[in-house]
Write an enzyme that holds these catalytic residues in place. Sequence first.
Site, PDB file in Angstrom:
ATOM      1  N   LEU A  87       0.812  -1.217   0.000  1.00  0.00           N
ATOM      2  CA  LEU A  87       0.000   0.000   0.000  1.00  0.00           C
ATOM      3  C   LEU A  87       0.853   1.279   0.000  1.00  0.00           C
ATOM      4  CD1 LEU A  87      -2.912  -1.044   2.411  1.00  0.00           C
ATOM      5  CD2 LEU A  87      -2.817  -1.187  -0.080  1.00  0.00           C
ATOM      6  N   GLY A  88       2.124   1.141  -0.309  1.00  0.00           N
ATOM      7  CA  GLY A  88       2.968   2.329  -0.497  1.00  0.00           C
ATOM      8  C   GLY A  88       3.342   3.031   0.794  1.00  0.00           C
ATOM      9  N   SER A  89       3.443   2.270   1.885  1.00  0.00           N
ATOM     10  CA  SER A  89       3.750   2.895   3.175  1.00  0.00           C
ATOM     11  C   SER A  89       5.131   3.569   3.187  1.00  0.00           C
ATOM     12  CB  SER A  89       3.602   1.830   4.266  1.00  0.00           C
ATOM     13  OG  SER A  89       4.608   1.908   5.198  1.00  0.00           O
ATOM     14  N   SER A  90       6.151   2.915   2.626  1.00  0.00           N
ATOM     15  CA  SER A  90       7.494   3.518   2.715  1.00  0.00           C
ATOM     16  C   SER A  90       7.580   4.795   1.886  1.00  0.00           C
ATOM     17  CB  SER A  90       8.576   2.517   2.308  1.00  0.00           C
ATOM     18  OG  SER A  90       8.342   2.027   1.024  1.00  0.00           O
ATOM     19  N   ALA A  92       5.065   6.848   1.302  1.00  0.00           N
ATOM     20  CA  ALA A  92       4.291   7.875   2.013  1.00  0.00           C
ATOM     21  C   ALA A  92       5.087   8.447   3.182  1.00  0.00           C
ATOM     22  CB  ALA A  92       2.971   7.280   2.505  1.00  0.00           C
ATOM     23  N   ASP A 133       5.270   4.625  -6.578  1.00  0.00           N
ATOM     24  CA  ASP A 133       4.790   4.883  -5.213  1.00  0.00           C
ATOM     25  C   ASP A 133       5.117   6.300  -4.754  1.00  0.00           C
ATOM     26  OD1 ASP A 133       4.243   2.183  -5.372  1.00  0.00           O
ATOM     27  OD2 ASP A 133       4.986   1.706  -3.368  1.00  0.00           O
TER      28      ASP A 133
HETATM   29  O1  PMV Z   1       6.142  -1.767  -2.977  1.00  0.00           O
HETATM   30  P1  PMV Z   1       4.793  -2.155  -3.513  1.00  0.00           P
HETATM   31  O2  PMV Z   1       4.293  -3.445  -2.979  1.00  0.00           O
HETATM   32  O3  PMV Z   1       3.812  -1.040  -3.407  1.00  0.00           O
HETATM   33  O4  PMV Z   1       4.997  -2.450  -5.078  1.00  0.00           O
HETATM   34  C1  PMV Z   1       5.353  -1.449  -5.986  1.00  0.00           C
HETATM   35  C2  PMV Z   1       4.982  -1.826  -7.379  1.00  0.00           C
HETATM   36  C3  PMV Z   1       5.980  -2.638  -8.179  1.00  0.00           C
HETATM   37  O5  PMV Z   1       5.555  -2.510  -9.529  1.00  0.00           O
HETATM   38  C4  PMV Z   1       5.940  -4.113  -7.784  1.00  0.00           C
HETATM   39  C5  PMV Z   1       7.410  -2.139  -8.029  1.00  0.00           C
HETATM   40  C6  PMV Z   1       7.654  -0.776  -8.640  1.00  0.00           C
HETATM   41  O6  PMV Z   1       8.649  -0.138  -8.251  1.00  0.00           O
HETATM   42  O7  PMV Z   1       6.906  -0.339  -9.523  1.00  0.00           O
END
Ligand code: PMV
Length: 300
Positions: A87-90, A92, A133
Amino acid sequence: MRAASAPGKVILFGEHFVVHGSPAIVASIDLRATAIVELMESGDVRLSDGSRGNPAVRAAEHILSRLGASTGLIIEIRSKIPQSVGLGSSAAVAASSSAATLHLLAGRLDHSMILEASYEGEKTVHYMPSGIDTSIATFGGAGLYTRSDGYRRLDIELEEILVVNTGRQRRTGDLVLRVKEFSEKKPEIFKQLLDEAARITMEGLDHLRSKDLEKLGRLMNRNQELLRTVGVSSPEIEEAVALCLEAGAYGAKLTGAGGGGCVIAVADPDKLDKIAPVVSRKFEVFRVKLGVDGVRIEQP
Ligand code: PMV
């Protein structure tokens, strides 16, 4: 002292393939991380629990170096975004920490500098991040992302979806590597999958604009098959997807890196009311709003 927050995200279509150049659709969600940054006369940059070398610290350090400032900082993180589940926590956390640091020291927000700093932060936990993200955490809203052109914000008529957390944490970098290995072992098949993923994303955009949830759901199911083929699904994901579909969702797929993490499902809003309690007997379920504000200053 200064506080800033940034949203988490879901990827509606195109994760992993986006790392290899295909487009993806991403939307911010109404779960946010807040960073509260305080100046320290002496010392280095660290979290309030003393830790270093994480996305928030690295992003704040990047802002300091861009401003030519040398001061110590202490950063407190308060986040509603579950960690390591896609869910993009790091991102954010990195975006909120860089925004709070920049605003504290320079009295302004500069989105391109925040994006750059967040990306540096994201690199502490991620192998080869596509930047998706950090873009959505910085700019918010929803839109199309490609590595070559970055983030293009678009009007998307989907307000809410279901997010199902399988509870299994995993490392994005490991899963990105798994897909890279697949692409090297089976280049021809991977090329076909990449082309299909790009078509799915662009078709998904049309259905999002016309709010055709049924067609959107069918495409999500197909996208899930592609992700399964490249090896990033898991038994928990398959179970969560099956539960959502049995309970009446039009479609469901993993979101983010997979290997555990979260699943998203689409259905008409009144149907979501029925699906959520069924799925929540087994997994944590969030009903999230899409397309919220990007990074912003908050009252500490
Ligand atoms: O870190 P996540 O689980 O939100 O995944 C990011 C999405 C990916 O396509 C798997 C990696 C990326 O950098 O785009």
